[in-house]
Design a protein around this motif. Structure first.
Motif, PDB file in Angstrom:
ATOM      1  N   ALA A  48       3.299  -2.951  43.908  1.00  0.00           N
ATOM      2  CA  ALA A  48       2.104  -2.514  44.629  1.00  0.00           C
ATOM      3  C   ALA A  48       1.141  -1.748  43.727  1.00  0.00           C
ATOM      4  O   ALA A  48      -0.076  -1.858  43.874  1.00  0.00           O
ATOM      5  CB  ALA A  48       2.514  -1.639  45.819  1.00  0.00           C
ATOM      6  N   SER A  49       1.686  -0.952  42.795  1.00  0.00           N
ATOM      7  CA  SER A  49       0.861  -0.137  41.891  1.00  0.00           C
ATOM      8  C   SER A  49       1.560  -0.093  40.537  1.00  0.00           C
ATOM      9  O   SER A  49       2.597   0.549  40.399  1.00  0.00           O
ATOM     10  CB  SER A  49       0.718   1.284  42.459  1.00  0.00           C
ATOM     11  N   PRO A  50       1.039  -0.791  39.531  1.00  0.00           N
ATOM     12  CA  PRO A  50       1.764  -0.987  38.270  1.00  0.00           C
ATOM     13  C   PRO A  50       1.700   0.209  37.316  1.00  0.00           C
ATOM     14  O   PRO A  50       1.295   0.091  36.160  1.00  0.00           O
ATOM     15  CB  PRO A  50       1.081  -2.210  37.672  1.00  0.00           C
ATOM     16  N   TYR A  51       2.128   1.353  37.809  1.00  0.00           N
ATOM     17  CA  TYR A  51       2.132   2.575  37.004  1.00  0.00           C
ATOM     18  C   TYR A  51       3.416   3.351  37.263  1.00  0.00           C
ATOM     19  O   TYR A  51       3.952   3.327  38.368  1.00  0.00           O
ATOM     20  CB  TYR A  51       0.945   3.478  37.369  1.00  0.00           C
ATOM     21  N   PHE A  52       3.884   4.059  36.233  1.00  0.00           N
ATOM     22  CA  PHE A  52       5.007   4.968  36.423  1.00  0.00           C
ATOM     23  C   PHE A  52       4.924   6.086  35.409  1.00  0.00           C
ATOM     24  O   PHE A  52       4.273   5.962  34.366  1.00  0.00           O
ATOM     25  CB  PHE A  52       6.362   4.243  36.335  1.00  0.00           C
ATOM     26  N   ALA A  53       5.571   7.195  35.742  1.00  0.00           N
ATOM     27  CA  ALA A  53       5.670   8.317  34.817  1.00  0.00           C
ATOM     28  C   ALA A  53       7.141   8.524  34.487  1.00  0.00           C
ATOM     29  O   ALA A  53       8.026   8.264  35.312  1.00  0.00           O
ATOM     30  CB  ALA A  53       5.087   9.587  35.439  1.00  0.00           C
ATOM     31  N   ALA A  54       7.421   8.981  33.283  1.00  0.00           N
ATOM     32  CA  ALA A  54       8.778   9.307  32.849  1.00  0.00           C
ATOM     33  C   ALA A  54       8.765  10.734  32.311  1.00  0.00           C
ATOM     34  O   ALA A  54       7.936  11.076  31.466  1.00  0.00           O
ATOM     35  CB  ALA A  54       9.252   8.337  31.776  1.00  0.00           C
ATOM     36  N   SER A  55       9.670  11.555  32.814  1.00  0.00           N
ATOM     37  CA  SER A  55       9.745  12.963  32.429  1.00  0.00           C
ATOM     38  C   SER A  55      11.118  13.290  31.883  1.00  0.00           C
ATOM     39  O   SER A  55      12.121  12.728  32.327  1.00  0.00           O
ATOM     40  CB  SER A  55       9.470  13.864  33.645  1.00  0.00           C
ATOM     41  N   SER A  56      11.162  14.228  30.936  1.00  0.00           N
ATOM     42  CA  SER A  56      12.436  14.719  30.406  1.00  0.00           C
ATOM     43  C   SER A  56      12.725  16.067  31.085  1.00  0.00           C
ATOM     44  O   SER A  56      12.091  17.063  30.772  1.00  0.00           O
ATOM     45  CB  SER A  56      12.375  14.875  28.892  1.00  0.00           C
TER      46      SER A  56
END
Length: 196
Positions: A48-56
């Motif tokens: 639906a929305s081609p974005y993601f965030a990755a956090s440590s």
């Protein structure tokens, strides 16, 4: 073997609901691949929305909590993509999906970094945090691995907990140990509650 970074990945549903989950990001050149198994809210959100965030995460309880049903961790808005990131993190990166390799079982989403930022100084590693991370991964494979394999690895990982864990690591270990014991029986508890 590819480099895999254990992170907290966040995506948004079409209705704007946050989905927060531990994920191993696979580095391929300058890009990172996210490869969730179907069915997955992450897949639905990325379609639906081609974005993601990755956090440590700075607190290992976030990873242990996410695999044991505790997903309500503070987040903040991302800088360049529609979405949110883990608030208490050493750093995060924001990704736009640059390509998809479709697969009936495990599609691969190639993420291209649009933004990255450091948020806290990293001073050193803690063996108990690494043990919690490994135990968290094990707890997601209870349906795939033999009980003896899981118990053997948990027994080994418990050494680092007993020797080097602080209160957060002990709490996180307890959550995972409870999950494993619920699946495999009370003998799966390696450390007694008084040792956590």
């Amino acid at each position: 073997m590819p480099l895999i970074l254990e992170t907290i990945v966040t995506t948004l549903s079409p209705a704007g609901a946050l989905h927060l989950v531990p994920f191993g990001l696979i580095q391929e050149g300058e890009d990172y691949v996210l490869a969730p198994f179907r069915p997955s809210p992450t897949i639905e959100n990325l379609e639906a929305s081609p974005y993601f965030a990755a956090s440590s995460p700075r607190d290992i309880r976030v990873i242990a909590g996410a695999v044991t049903g505790r997903r309500d961790w503070p987040t903040e808005p991302c800088e360049t993509i529609p979405g949110r990131r883990l608030a208490d993190s050493f750093g995060h990166a924001e990704f736009e999906v640059a390509g998809v390799e479709q697969d009936a079982q495990r599609p691969r989403y190639r993420g291209r970094i649009r933004h990255r930022a450091a948020h806290a100084a990293f001073i050193g590693y803690n063996r108990a945090q690494a043990a919690v991370l490994e135990a968290a991964v094990l707890s997601t494979r209870l349906h795939m691995l033999e009980p003896a394999k899981i118990l053997g690895e948990m027994t080994y990982l418990a050494i680092a907990i007993a020797k080097t864990a602080g209160p957060r690591e002990r709490e996180a270990w307890g959550w995972i140990e409870d999950k494993v014991a619920a699946a495999l029986g009370p003998d799966a508890r390696i450390l007694g509650r008084e040792d956590r």
